[in-house]
Design an enzyme around this catalytic site. Structure first.
Site, short mmCIF file in Angstrom:
data_model
loop_
_atom_site.label_atom_id
_atom_site.label_comp_id
_atom_site.label_asym_id
_atom_site.label_seq_id
_atom_site.Cartn_x
_atom_site.Cartn_y
_atom_site.Cartn_z
N ARG A 121 0.84 -1.20 0.00
CA ARG A 121 0.00 0.00 0.00
C ARG A 121 0.88 1.25 0.00
O ARG A 121 1.94 1.28 0.64
CB ARG A 121 -0.86 -0.02 1.26
CG ARG A 121 -1.88 1.10 1.38
CD ARG A 121 -3.00 0.94 0.39
NE ARG A 121 -4.18 1.74 0.72
CZ ARG A 121 -5.16 1.96 -0.15
NH1 ARG A 121 -5.12 1.46 -1.38
NH2 ARG A 121 -6.21 2.67 0.20
N THR A 413 -8.82 1.02 -10.42
CA THR A 413 -8.22 -0.21 -9.90
C THR A 413 -8.41 -1.43 -10.82
O THR A 413 -9.20 -1.41 -11.75
CB THR A 413 -8.76 -0.48 -8.48
OG1 THR A 413 -8.59 0.68 -7.69
CG2 THR A 413 -8.12 -1.64 -7.80
N GLU A 433 -5.72 4.38 -7.39
CA GLU A 433 -6.88 4.99 -6.76
C GLU A 433 -7.86 5.51 -7.79
O GLU A 433 -8.55 4.74 -8.41
CB GLU A 433 -6.48 6.08 -5.76
CG GLU A 433 -7.42 6.21 -4.56
CD GLU A 433 -8.90 6.37 -4.85
OE1 GLU A 433 -9.63 5.37 -4.67
OE2 GLU A 433 -9.34 7.47 -5.19
N GLU A 450 -3.57 8.03 -3.87
CA GLU A 450 -4.10 7.13 -2.82
C GLU A 450 -4.37 7.85 -1.50
O GLU A 450 -5.20 7.41 -0.70
CB GLU A 450 -3.14 5.96 -2.61
CG GLU A 450 -3.82 4.66 -2.25
CD GLU A 450 -4.62 4.10 -3.41
OE1 GLU A 450 -5.80 3.81 -3.22
OE2 GLU A 450 -4.07 3.96 -4.53
N SER A 477 -8.07 0.96 2.84
CA SER A 477 -8.50 0.50 1.52
C SER A 477 -9.75 -0.35 1.64
O SER A 477 -10.10 -0.82 2.72
CB SER A 477 -7.37 -0.33 0.91
OG SER A 477 -7.79 -0.95 -0.29
N SER A 478 -10.41 -0.54 0.50
CA SER A 478 -11.51 -1.51 0.41
C SER A 478 -11.10 -2.72 -0.42
O SER A 478 -11.91 -3.61 -0.64
CB SER A 478 -12.71 -0.87 -0.27
OG SER A 478 -13.14 0.23 0.45
N GLY A 498 -13.62 -1.25 -7.71
CA GLY A 498 -14.96 -0.71 -7.50
C GLY A 498 -15.12 0.17 -6.28
O GLY A 498 -16.22 0.31 -5.76
N GLY A 499 -14.01 0.77 -5.78
CA GLY A 499 -14.13 1.60 -4.57
C GLY A 499 -14.65 0.73 -3.43
O GLY A 499 -14.40 -0.46 -3.37
N1 GLU Z 1 -8.38 3.18 -3.71
C1 GLU Z 1 -9.42 2.24 -3.45
C2 GLU Z 1 -9.05 1.34 -2.31
O1 GLU Z 1 -7.91 1.11 -2.05
C3 GLU Z 1 -9.67 1.37 -4.62
C4 GLU Z 1 -10.38 2.12 -5.62
C5 GLU Z 1 -11.14 1.25 -6.55
O2 GLU Z 1 -11.20 0.10 -6.47
O3 GLU Z 1 -11.71 1.72 -7.42
O4 GLU Z 1 -9.92 0.82 -1.68
#
Ligand code: GLU
Length: 592
Positions: A121, A413, A433, A450, A477-478, A498-499
């Protein structure tokens, strides 16, 4: 109650693209691609799972899958293939991941029969303070005011992750793994429909910084058209240096200096990245975070990702319920899944952040007794009210003095899964990100944004927020790269972009596989229904829309929208490998 769920979708096959790559032969089976706009529009084609007996790769781009396949074919292992895939993705899908970003790897090592995770990360530079994203009045900046420029750039982790894990587990020479990406960068690759759409939708922001504008935008101000050959000689040169000098060539010397200059000189929104941040960057090996669900162990990335904990909480909250009955047609099942997800997100918002910096009840959040107790909230027949969806009190909680968080995440991502001939497994989610990250480019690659995954606000009513910016900390993060184990053996590798909806995409695909008996591609094809904070998101243009009225009748607000996952997964059925690629993106599965 049931709703219509026939799975009727738009259909398109990109045999031409596969043929151009020399891939349209039966062993690879067919994969489809369809029009997709930048991380938004969702045109779905029907796909069937690809099967193979020895090795397999599923990634978001045909060039990347091909590079990984070639490595596996010439005897490389999953880690070797991972390096080749990531370097090609950084070229052909630059909006999503690359050298300037970060990644999480969940890895099963066949020799040691051992599952582990590697945290690559991005970190906040040492000069970053909690007020990084506050304006002069102490108010949070607007999201894109924070994103575009140097301020949002964290110390990148991907190159070190590739290099260190290759050193530990790789088989083929490091420098040979750069070659596919170097060749493609020098010869040029066709701008894909997805890249074209992504550039078109972001022209203004891509135009802010000179190096970025001149690479992505033609001289007349229009995006490079789909299908033209785009070369990236600067990227090829960078890879050549990393091929010769390893990760040191990236974290020190002229490339490092150029990153620092680009961040600190980024117009009216400079950042604080310094040479020392790059020189001292370390990846961290961490134990996987696992939960037993039915007869499977679902394992993934712990803090600083909220992925495995939140996916695990959703599954743990559902465990007491029979959701096999009724399958994906059952509105009751979606009530249970949606409210389990809301409860998990409430805990996520309160407790989850970088546990190297803030006290986190990591073990307590997946404690079976805690989850069983909390799952009683799901016993009713209608949607939980907002008041009922509050964070719980997990055991081993030393984090009582934390306020709910206010992070914003917009999806970009990429995720890929790889299995090699020896049984090693890679499940990697990789990111810069936002789409095109900070829009700051140097040496042929984009730098991440990020740091905007941190909460912009530092406190709520005077109480600190766990995911606030701190020097050296990693933003929450997700990302949920996952390996599911069954009887001690890998059963599935899966993940998605997908955030924060990543969590819902991955959890639903796992439920579709384990509870609803779908194969990996059927699970990926399944229209999305995702609930994080109360509103039920239903995937536009699919049969998920038919759930709108029944879910509203239960008390949910619904929103019909594009839900642009990028699930790429591989499963074992005992003898064969079966792979699935998300029809919402351009990816393919290749295997032998
Ligand atoms: N930056 C996001 C994260 O680390 C990921 C963004 C995405 O998947 O679109 O959770």
């Amino acid at each position: 109650m049931t709703a219509g769920y026939q799975g009727t979708r738009r259909f398109a096959l990109s045999i031409a693209l596969l043929a151009a790559l020399g891939l349209a032969r039966p062993a690879f089976a067919q994969q489809a691609t369809d029009a997709v706009a930048p991380e938004i529009a969702t045109a779905i084609s029907e796909r069937t799972a690809v099967t193979a007996s020895k090795y397999m790769i599923a990634s978001a781009n045909p060039h990347a899958s091909k590079a990984g396949y070639d490595v596996l074919e010439r005897g490389g292992n999953a880690i070797d293939a991972m390096v080749a895939v990531q370097l090609v993705l950084g070229l052909v899908e630059p909006q999503s991941s690359g050298l300037g970003g970060g990644a999480f790897l969940v890895y099963f090592d066949a020799d040691g029969q051992r599952l582990t995770t590697y945290d690559g990360r991005e970190t906040a530079p040492r000069a970053a303070t909690p007020t990084l994203f506050l304006n002069e009045e102490g108010q949070p900046l607007k999201f894109f005011d924070a994103v575009v420029g140097g301020r949002s750039v964290g110390t990148p982790g991907t190159v070190k992750l590739l290099y260190d894990t290759h050193k530990a587990h790789g088989k083929l020479p490091w420098n040979s793994l750069m070659q596919p990406a170097i060749d493609l960068a020098q010869e040029g690759f066709e701008v894909s429909e997805r890249l074209f759409s992504s550039i078109s939708a972001d022209l203004e922001r891509l135009g802010v910084h000179d190096a970025t504008r001149s690479y992505f935008i033609a001289g007349d101000g229009t995006p490079h058209p789909q299908g033209i050959l785009l070369k990236n000689l600067a990227y090829a040169k960078t890879l050549q240096k990393i091929a010769e000098g390893g990760s040191n060539a990236f974290y020190s010397g002229p490339i490092a200096q150029a990153m620092v200059d680009a961040v600190r000189g980024a117009g009216d929104n400079p950042g604080v990245l310094a040479l020392e941040d790059l020189a001292s960057y370390q990846i961290v090996e961490r134990p996987p975070v696992c939960i037993t669900y039915r007869t499977y162990d679902v394992c993934g990335m712990g803090p600083p990702s909220s992925g495995a904990l939140t996916v695990g909480q959703i599954l743990g909250l559902l465990e007491p319920f029979d959701i096999a009955a009724g399958g994906p047609q059952s509105v009751r099942n979606w009530r249970l899944i949606g409210d389990a997800s809301r409860l998990a997100f409430a805990d996520r918002g309160r407790y989850m952040a970088d546990s190297d910096f803030v006290p986190m009840p990591t073990r307590g959040l997946l404690d079976k007794a805690y989850l069983a107790d909390r799952s009683r909230l799901l016993d009713g027949d209608v949607a939980l009210t907002g008041d009922q969806v509050a964070p719980g009190s997990p055991p081993w909680d030393h984090a009582r003095l934390q306020a709910d968080d206010e992070s914003i995440e917009l999806p970009s991502t990429s995720h890929f899964s790889i299995v090699d001939g020896q049984g090693n497994v890679v499940s990697m989610t990789t990111t810069i990100e936002n789409s095109f990250g900070s829009r700051v480019m140097t040496n042929g690659f984009l730098l991440n944004n990020e740091l905007t995954d941190f909460s912009f606000a530092t406190h709520r009513d005077g109480i600190p927020i766990a995911n606030r910016v701190e020097p050296g900390k990693r933003p929450r993060s997700s990302m949920s790269p996952t390996i599911i184990m069954k009887d001690g053996k890998p059963f599935m590798a899966i993940g998605s972009p997908g955030g924060s909806r990543i969590i819902g995409y991955v959890a639903s695909a796992i439920i579709a596989t384990i509870d609803w008996g779908m194969d990996v591609q059927q699970a990926i094809n399944l229209p999305h229904l995702v609930n994080r904070f109360g509103t039920y998101d239903l995937e536009k243009g699919t049969d998920a829309e038919t759930f709108a009225a029944p879910l509203e009748a239960l008390g949910y607000k619904v929103s019909i929208r594009d839900l642009n996952s990028g699930l790429h997964a591989i499963e074992w059925d005992g003898t064969a490998l079966r792979g699935g690629a998300d029809p919402r993106r351009e990816g393919v599965v290749l295997g032998d």
